[in-house]
Design a protein around this motif. Structure first.
Motif, PDB file in Angstrom:
ATOM      1  N   LYS A 163       0.645 -12.346  -0.054  1.00  0.00           N
ATOM      2  CA  LYS A 163      -0.566 -11.806  -0.663  1.00  0.00           C
ATOM      3  C   LYS A 163      -0.871 -10.406  -0.130  1.00  0.00           C
ATOM      4  O   LYS A 163      -1.206  -9.497  -0.908  1.00  0.00           O
ATOM      5  CB  LYS A 163      -1.748 -12.743  -0.384  1.00  0.00           C
ATOM      6  N   ASP A 164      -0.763 -10.208   1.164  1.00  0.00           N
ATOM      7  CA  ASP A 164      -1.003  -8.887   1.756  1.00  0.00           C
ATOM      8  C   ASP A 164      -0.014  -7.865   1.209  1.00  0.00           C
ATOM      9  O   ASP A 164      -0.385  -6.719   0.904  1.00  0.00           O
ATOM     10  CB  ASP A 164      -0.890  -8.960   3.275  1.00  0.00           C
ATOM     11  N   SER A 165       1.247  -8.265   1.094  1.00  0.00           N
ATOM     12  CA  SER A 165       2.274  -7.354   0.584  1.00  0.00           C
ATOM     13  C   SER A 165       2.006  -6.959  -0.868  1.00  0.00           C
ATOM     14  O   SER A 165       2.103  -5.786  -1.238  1.00  0.00           O
ATOM     15  CB  SER A 165       3.647  -8.018   0.698  1.00  0.00           C
ATOM     16  N   LEU A 166       1.638  -7.945  -1.692  1.00  0.00           N
ATOM     17  CA  LEU A 166       1.373  -7.661  -3.105  1.00  0.00           C
ATOM     18  C   LEU A 166       0.129  -6.791  -3.270  1.00  0.00           C
ATOM     19  O   LEU A 166       0.096  -5.891  -4.126  1.00  0.00           O
ATOM     20  CB  LEU A 166       1.205  -8.978  -3.872  1.00  0.00           C
ATOM     21  N   ASN A 167      -0.894  -7.040  -2.462  1.00  0.00           N
ATOM     22  CA  ASN A 167      -2.096  -6.198  -2.530  1.00  0.00           C
ATOM     23  C   ASN A 167      -1.778  -4.758  -2.147  1.00  0.00           C
ATOM     24  O   ASN A 167      -2.307  -3.804  -2.739  1.00  0.00           O
ATOM     25  CB  ASN A 167      -3.182  -6.758  -1.606  1.00  0.00           C
ATOM     26  N   LYS A 168      -0.901  -4.586  -1.167  1.00  0.00           N
ATOM     27  CA  LYS A 168      -0.499  -3.247  -0.750  1.00  0.00           C
ATOM     28  C   LYS A 168       0.257  -2.544  -1.873  1.00  0.00           C
ATOM     29  O   LYS A 168       0.034  -1.347  -2.135  1.00  0.00           O
ATOM     30  CB  LYS A 168       0.370  -3.339   0.505  1.00  0.00           C
TER      31      LYS A 168
END
Length: 356
Positions: A163-168
């Motif tokens: 999730k953090d990677s996709l938000n970035k």
């Protein structure tokens, strides 16, 4: 004591009979004793068998209990692996191990966990697809909203890293899209201002040319007047001029007067010519007032944009585009391709835009 009761007073026959009776009595007693002993032995044997059976049952139960614990532990271990790395293979191994679990309550809990893993994988795949679709068309706000909603559904703690990677990735793509939009707007505003400026220059040049043409007309008229001489008559367009000398003879005289030439600036396709010819006697007077020629129409320069992406300073990918927006869109797609992402781990990636 009665004599008859004393075995010593018995006759031989009585002694034989008494001995036989004694033997019978002794045999009966002995048989009874043996039978009793055998019965007790049988009872003890039965009791021992019961004890052995109970003991074996306890052993089997203990073994079953240990096996159940082992199966549950194995299932839990495989479920943990599937949670962290939810591949089809890992999920299948966890499902197969759950089949060995006998405890209905534990088995149900494990089955629910497998369902949860599968649902999480489905949401993760949907989020990845939505973000990828947006990266390919970063100017599309509907795709951005769809991707954002898909990422927000990743609520599992196991999905936090993804999730953090996709938000970035979304934030980076959104910024690039916004920058491209601002650049396009600035380009449009600059083009509009330039167009207005060019229009004003053209109008100013047109006004100046009209003034120059009027001045040229006056010069042509003045030039014609200067062709007149004191001793003769001058007429425009085919008139005659007679020149007399004091000796009374008629001498041929050629008089040529060339008017001024005016070349207009910025006035295309306009020519102004003034010709005055005077003939008389044997002479001729020719006056040509120059022409005013404007600039012929030239095609304006069309700006192209060379977008490029470099690997370790070498321009590896290039694309000639018709607009900044087109160039930015192409650059964005290259930078987010899987090939460039893989290269970025070990190489320096750069990009730029040149006017051509």
């Amino acid at each position: 004591m009665n004599k008859n009761l004393n075995p010593l007073n018995w006759t031989k026959k009585q002694q034989i009979i008494g001995g036989a009776v004694a033997i019978v009595l002794i045999g009966g007693v002995t048989t009874g004793i043996v039978a009793n002993a055998n019965h007790k032995a049988e009872v003890r044997k039965i009791e021992q068998l019961k004890k052995d059976k109970v003991e074996k049952a306890k052993v089997r139960a203990e073994k079953a209990k240990q096996l159940e614990k082992s199966n549950e532990a194995e299932s839990k271990k495989l479920l943990d692996v599937a949670e962290k790395t939810p591949t089809d293979k890992n999920i299948k191994l966890a499902e197969d191990s759950i089949l060995k679990v006998k405890n209905a309550e534990v088995k149900k809990a494990f089955d629910n966990q497998v369902v949860g893993i599968k649902n999480r994988v489905k949401l993760e795949n949907e989020a990845k697809t939505a973000v990828s679709n947006y990266q390919k068309d970063a100017m599309n706000q509907d795709k951005f909203k769809t991707a954002q909603q898909a990422v927000n559904k990743l609520t599992s703690s196991y999905s936090k890293g993804l999730k953090d990677s996709l938000n970035k990735q979304l934030a980076t793509s959104k910024k690039q899209a916004d920058d491209a939009t601002k650049a396009q707007q600035a380009k449009s505003e600059s083009d509009s201002k330039a167009k207005v400026t060019n229009t004003n220059k053209e109008q100013s040049a047109s006004t100046g040319n009209a003034t120059n043409n009027n001045a040229n007309t006056g010069t042509d008229s003045q030039s014609t007047e200067n062709n007149d001489v004191a001793s003769g008559s001058n007429s425009y367009g085919g008139g005659s001029q007679n020149n007399y000398s004091q000796g009374g003879s008629n001498t041929s005289q050629n008089n040529t007067n060339s008017g001024s030439s005016n070349q207009g600036q910025g006035n295309s396709g306009q020519n102004n010519s003034n010709s005055n010819t005077n003939t008389g006697g044997n002479g001729s007077n020719s006056n040509n007032n120059g022409s005013n020629g404007g600039n012929s129409g030239q095609p304006s320069h069309i700006t192209k944009y060379l977008a490029w992406v470099s690997v370790d300073g070498v321009r590896t990918y290039t694309q000639l585009c018709n607009s900044v927006a087109e160039a930015n869109s192409w650059t964005y797609g290259i930078l987010h391709s899987q090939e460039i992402i893989n290269l970025s781990f070990d190489h320096t990636i750069g990009n730029g835009l040149d006017n051509v």
